[in-house]
Write a protein that holds these residues in place. Structure first.
Motif, PDB file in Angstrom:
ATOM      1  N   SER A  22       0.819  -1.212   0.000  1.00  0.00           N
ATOM      2  CA  SER A  22       0.000   0.000   0.000  1.00  0.00           C
ATOM      3  C   SER A  22       0.855   1.267   0.000  1.00  0.00           C
ATOM      4  CB  SER A  22      -0.936  -0.016   1.207  1.00  0.00           C
ATOM      5  OG  SER A  22      -1.695   1.157   1.263  1.00  0.00           O
ATOM      6  N   VAL A  23       1.834   1.328   0.892  1.00  0.00           N
ATOM      7  CA  VAL A  23       2.671   2.530   0.963  1.00  0.00           C
ATOM      8  C   VAL A  23       3.506   2.689  -0.306  1.00  0.00           C
ATOM      9  CG1 VAL A  23       4.701   1.604   2.197  1.00  0.00           C
ATOM     10  CG2 VAL A  23       4.038   3.965   2.517  1.00  0.00           C
ATOM     11  N   LEU A  24       4.006   1.596  -0.849  1.00  0.00           N
ATOM     12  CA  LEU A  24       4.790   1.683  -2.084  1.00  0.00           C
ATOM     13  C   LEU A  24       3.930   2.185  -3.242  1.00  0.00           C
ATOM     14  CD1 LEU A  24       6.865  -1.546  -1.545  1.00  0.00           C
ATOM     15  CD2 LEU A  24       7.819   0.765  -1.762  1.00  0.00           C
ATOM     16  N   LYS A  25       2.719   1.670  -3.352  1.00  0.00           N
ATOM     17  CA  LYS A  25       1.813   2.133  -4.411  1.00  0.00           C
ATOM     18  C   LYS A  25       1.454   3.601  -4.219  1.00  0.00           C
ATOM     19  CE  LYS A  25      -0.097  -2.224  -5.932  1.00  0.00           C
ATOM     20  NZ  LYS A  25      -1.272  -3.003  -6.254  1.00  0.00           N
ATOM     21  N   ARG A  26       1.228   4.001  -2.954  1.00  0.00           N
ATOM     22  CA  ARG A  26       0.898   5.403  -2.670  1.00  0.00           C
ATOM     23  C   ARG A  26       2.028   6.333  -3.114  1.00  0.00           C
ATOM     24  NH1 ARG A  26      -0.030   5.028   2.696  1.00  0.00           N
ATOM     25  NH2 ARG A  26       1.725   6.275   3.373  1.00  0.00           N
ATOM     26  N   PHE A  27       3.254   5.863  -3.052  1.00  0.00           N
ATOM     27  CA  PHE A  27       4.403   6.660  -3.472  1.00  0.00           C
ATOM     28  C   PHE A  27       4.728   6.468  -4.956  1.00  0.00           C
ATOM     29  CE2 PHE A  27       4.909   7.307   0.969  1.00  0.00           C
ATOM     30  CZ  PHE A  27       5.769   8.370   1.147  1.00  0.00           C
ATOM     31  N   GLY A  28       3.947   5.654  -5.656  1.00  0.00           N
ATOM     32  CA  GLY A  28       4.158   5.452  -7.086  1.00  0.00           C
ATOM     33  C   GLY A  28       5.254   4.459  -7.425  1.00  0.00           C
ATOM     34  N   LYS A 132      18.415   7.302  -5.391  1.00  0.00           N
ATOM     35  CA  LYS A 132      18.457   7.340  -6.862  1.00  0.00           C
ATOM     36  C   LYS A 132      17.340   8.191  -7.456  1.00  0.00           C
ATOM     37  CE  LYS A 132      18.274   4.256 -10.872  1.00  0.00           C
ATOM     38  NZ  LYS A 132      18.157   2.855 -11.311  1.00  0.00           N
ATOM     39  N   TYR A 133      16.202   8.213  -6.801  1.00  0.00           N
ATOM     40  CA  TYR A 133      15.017   8.896  -7.327  1.00  0.00           C
ATOM     41  C   TYR A 133      14.669  10.090  -6.439  1.00  0.00           C
ATOM     42  CZ  TYR A 133      14.467   4.536  -9.955  1.00  0.00           C
ATOM     43  OH  TYR A 133      14.670   3.454 -10.766  1.00  0.00           O
ATOM     44  N   PRO A 134      15.097  11.293  -6.818  1.00  0.00           N
ATOM     45  CA  PRO A 134      14.833  12.478  -5.987  1.00  0.00           C
ATOM     46  C   PRO A 134      13.346  12.723  -5.729  1.00  0.00           C
ATOM     47  CG  PRO A 134      16.358  13.007  -7.765  1.00  0.00           C
ATOM     48  CD  PRO A 134      15.879  11.612  -8.001  1.00  0.00           C
ATOM     49  N   GLU A 135      12.497  12.349  -6.672  1.00  0.00           N
ATOM     50  CA  GLU A 135      11.063  12.566  -6.486  1.00  0.00           C
ATOM     51  C   GLU A 135      10.524  11.714  -5.328  1.00  0.00           C
ATOM     52  OE1 GLU A 135      11.460   9.367  -9.699  1.00  0.00           O
ATOM     53  OE2 GLU A 135      12.520  11.195  -9.169  1.00  0.00           O
ATOM     54  N   LEU A 136      11.093  10.537  -5.126  1.00  0.00           N
ATOM     55  CA  LEU A 136      10.682   9.722  -3.979  1.00  0.00           C
ATOM     56  C   LEU A 136      11.176  10.328  -2.674  1.00  0.00           C
ATOM     57  CD1 LEU A 136      11.125   6.048  -5.238  1.00  0.00           C
ATOM     58  CD2 LEU A 136       9.001   7.295  -4.843  1.00  0.00           C
ATOM     59  N   ALA A 137      12.398  10.843  -2.683  1.00  0.00           N
ATOM     60  CA  ALA A 137      12.921  11.512  -1.487  1.00  0.00           C
ATOM     61  C   ALA A 137      12.038  12.705  -1.124  1.00  0.00           C
ATOM     62  CB  ALA A 137      14.364  11.955  -1.715  1.00  0.00           C
ATOM     63  N   GLN A 138      11.588  13.445  -2.135  1.00  0.00           N
ATOM     64  CA  GLN A 138      10.723  14.594  -1.887  1.00  0.00           C
ATOM     65  C   GLN A 138       9.368  14.154  -1.329  1.00  0.00           C
ATOM     66  OE1 GLN A 138      11.307  17.890  -1.910  1.00  0.00           O
ATOM     67  NE2 GLN A 138       9.196  18.145  -1.194  1.00  0.00           N
ATOM     68  N   LYS A 139       8.775  13.121  -1.920  1.00  0.00           N
ATOM     69  CA  LYS A 139       7.498  12.609  -1.413  1.00  0.00           C
ATOM     70  C   LYS A 139       7.637  12.109   0.022  1.00  0.00           C
ATOM     71  CE  LYS A 139       5.436  11.068  -5.784  1.00  0.00           C
ATOM     72  NZ  LYS A 139       4.977   9.879  -6.540  1.00  0.00           N
ATOM     73  N   LEU A 140       8.771  11.492   0.330  1.00  0.00           N
ATOM     74  CA  LEU A 140       8.993  11.007   1.681  1.00  0.00           C
ATOM     75  C   LEU A 140       9.139  12.175   2.652  1.00  0.00           C
ATOM     76  CD1 LEU A 140       9.253   8.507   3.435  1.00  0.00           C
ATOM     77  CD2 LEU A 140      11.713   8.525   2.959  1.00  0.00           C
ATOM     78  N   ALA A 141       9.833  13.227   2.232  1.00  0.00           N
ATOM     79  CA  ALA A 141       9.956  14.424   3.077  1.00  0.00           C
ATOM     80  C   ALA A 141       8.576  15.031   3.343  1.00  0.00           C
ATOM     81  CB  ALA A 141      10.879  15.451   2.418  1.00  0.00           C
ATOM     82  N   GLU A 142       7.728  15.064   2.330  1.00  0.00           N
ATOM     83  CA  GLU A 142       6.364  15.581   2.498  1.00  0.00           C
ATOM     84  C   GLU A 142       5.558  14.690   3.438  1.00  0.00           C
ATOM     85  OE1 GLU A 142       4.993  15.832  -1.556  1.00  0.00           O
ATOM     86  OE2 GLU A 142       6.375  17.489  -2.014  1.00  0.00           O
TER      87      GLU A 142
END
Length: 162
Positions: A22-28, A132-142
């Motif tokens: 669920s969490v992985l899908k929520r983060f794309g 590797k994926y800055p967009e995931l780091a950003q989503k995690l920060a959010e």
């Protein structure tokens, strides 16, 4: 696209794995979820681990209970990061699973989250992928900021109530 392989030693582990999915899908993040046993299907475990990188998998989560060798077996067969997800058992409440996963021999590291902590397994995979994926780091920060705001709101409400 980032991809995480999620293995469980038995279909009965699915409820523990669902929060990770669920969490992985929520983060794309794409997931490949399989039932593969270190003890009952060792050939399949070997094949999966040996081909994981070529199949686009970048992090592996291995959920297992009791002897819980799945994460260690997979880690011995790949250079990808492996996260062990111990499953609660009737015998020792999951302590047996936790110790089986966390006590790997030298040279075969398996990152380990708490017993039945599927969400944390998914979040740890996202943290690893965030390198590797800055967009995931950003989503995690959010996500972390959202948790902070919720706790601060809960604290404020408590203070007003008291």
């Amino acid at each position: 696209m980032a991809k995480v392989g999620i293995l469980m030693g038995s279909k009965s582990d699915l409820d523990v794995v669902k929060p990770a999915v669920s969490v992985l899908k929520r983060f794309g993040v794409e997931t490949e979820v399989r039932v593969i046993s270190a003890h009952r299907t060792p050939d399949e475990a070997h094949e999966f681990a040996a081909n994981a990188r070529e199949n686009g998998i970048e992090v592996l989560i291995c959920a297992a209970g009791k002897a819980a060798h799945l994460g260690g077996v997979i880690a011995s067969l790949t250079t990808l990061p492996v996260i062990g997800l111990p499953v609660k058992t009737d015998m020792m409440g999951g302590l047996d699973s936790l110790l089986s996963i966390v006590q790997m021999p030298s040279g075969i590291p398996v990152a380990t989250v708490g017993v039945n902590a599927g969400e944390n397994a998914g979040l740890l995979a996202i943290q690893i992928l965030g390198i590797k994926y800055p967009e995931l780091a950003q989503k995690l920060a959010e996500h972390k900021q959202s948790m902070r705001e919720k706790i601060n709101a809960d604290d404020k409400a408590l203070q007003e109530m008291l």
